[in-house]
Design an enzyme around this catalytic site. Structure first.
Site, mmCIF file in Angstrom:
data_model
loop_
_atom_site.group_PDB
_atom_site.id
_atom_site.type_symbol
_atom_site.label_atom_id
_atom_site.label_comp_id
_atom_site.label_asym_id
_atom_site.label_seq_id
_atom_site.Cartn_x
_atom_site.Cartn_y
_atom_site.Cartn_z
ATOM 1 N N GLY A 175 0.819 -1.203 0.000
ATOM 2 C CA GLY A 175 0.000 0.000 0.000
ATOM 3 C C GLY A 175 0.853 1.252 0.000
ATOM 4 C CB ALA A 225 -4.330 -0.098 9.161
ATOM 5 C CG ASP A 226 -7.392 -0.072 4.088
ATOM 6 O OD1 ASP A 226 -6.701 0.730 3.437
ATOM 7 O OD2 ASP A 226 -7.411 -1.297 3.844
ATOM 8 C CE LYS A 230 -2.834 -5.018 6.909
ATOM 9 N NZ LYS A 230 -2.365 -3.937 6.009
ATOM 10 N N GLY A 279 -5.950 -2.322 -0.669
ATOM 11 C CA GLY A 279 -4.948 -2.417 -1.729
ATOM 12 C C GLY A 279 -4.956 -3.764 -2.427
ATOM 13 C CD GLU A 314 -1.950 -6.080 3.165
ATOM 14 O OE1 GLU A 314 -1.441 -5.038 2.721
ATOM 15 O OE2 GLU A 314 -3.154 -6.159 3.498
#
Length: 290
Positions: free
Chosen positions: A85, A143-144, A154, A157, A163
């Site tokens: 990411g 992290a999202d 997460k 991406g 991951e």
């Protein structure tokens, strides 16, 4: 000021001084979302350190600040999980820089995507895979979403499966993020929570995911690329993105229900995995740890 004992430099230069930390979820029978939320773990104490205030920065500047802070905890000789990411790319770039100057030596990276692998190779970072290095000292990734208990969303991406595999195999997992990623509850950003599914009968699983969270107000969409075709992961799977109208009340129950669907490969809920989160904001850098 609270201390971050697990982030402090080890007493020995060997990476073996990092103690093993197992990322496990509570064992229980199958959970159903329609039942009351279960208290699946004991409260976790979270310490916080705030750094000196910084000038006004762009979002990319904040990501870079957090990434470079995380790299400070990397020691020569470590096996590292390399995230995927925009934020993780800053981490990989910094590692390449430190290897080039000789400030770091004998680093081995385990990438979580083909994109990260390509970037790392271009910077001459030695690489390996979990088959050859199943025990990873430290993983660093973005992290999202980050909730108050350091649970994560997460995978926006597209690399959630690799991951999760790499980060679950790591003794320590440090997350880097900017302040826009903080949420009160997972799904609270109303942005995508990804679910990786096999290509075979993907629509069947999209409908099942939609129905699973019907009462929670979820919209399920197949992820498509810029060419308008279904996005294909490094593992040749599709991604169904879930958009929650309201935050997820019980992440463990939700994760178990999603994983229980045949044809689902992995989901983007990373629960009880992060050991620290480094957050860069307009007022400075904050480190939250368990």
């Amino acid at each position: 000021m609270a201390s971050l004992s697990f982030l402090s430099p080890p007493s020995s230069s060997s990476s073996s001084s990092l103690s093993s930390l197992h990322h496990t979820t509570p064992s229980s029978s199958r959970l159903f979302l329609r039942t009351p939320s279960l208290n699946l773990r004991t409260p976790t104490k979270i310490s916080s350190i705030k750094a000196q205030s910084a000038p006004v920065l762009t979002q990319d500047d904040l990501k870079k600040v957090a990434a470079e802070k995380a790299v400070e905890y990397v020691k020569s000789g470590m096996v590292l999980g390399l995230g995927t990411g925009s934020t993780a790319a800053f981490v990989v770039a910094k590692l390449g820089e430190l290897l080039k100057t000789g400030e770091l030596t004998d680093i081995v990276g385990v990438p979580t995507s083909k994109r990260t692998e390509e970037q790392a190779r271009s910077l001459n970072i030695p690489l390996s895979i979990l088959d050859d290095h199943p025990d990873i000292d430290l993983a660093i990734d973005g992290a999202d979403e980050v909730d108050p208990l350091l649970n994560l969303v997460k995978g926006r991406g597209g690399a959630l499966l690799r991951e999760k595999m790499v980060e679950a195999a790591s003794d320590k997992f440090v997350v880097v993020a900017d302040e826009t990623k903080l949420v009160d509850g997972l799904g609270g950003s109303k942005l995508a929570m990804p679910v990786e599914v096999v290509q075979f009968c993907w629509k069947y699983n999209l409908v099942r995911l939609q129905e699973l969270f019907k009462e929670e107000g979820v919209e399920a969409k197949l992820r498509v690329g810029e060419d308008g075709k279904p996005y294909v992961t490094d593992n040749f799977n599709y991604i169904v993105d879930l958009y929650f109208e309201n935050p997820i009340k019980d992440g463990y129950a939700a994760g178990k229900e999603i994983s229980g669907l045949e044809g689902v490969v992995e989901h983007g809920l990373f629960l009880d995995m992060a050991t620290a989160v480094i957050i860069a904001g307009k007022k400075g850098v904050e480190v939250k740890s368990k």
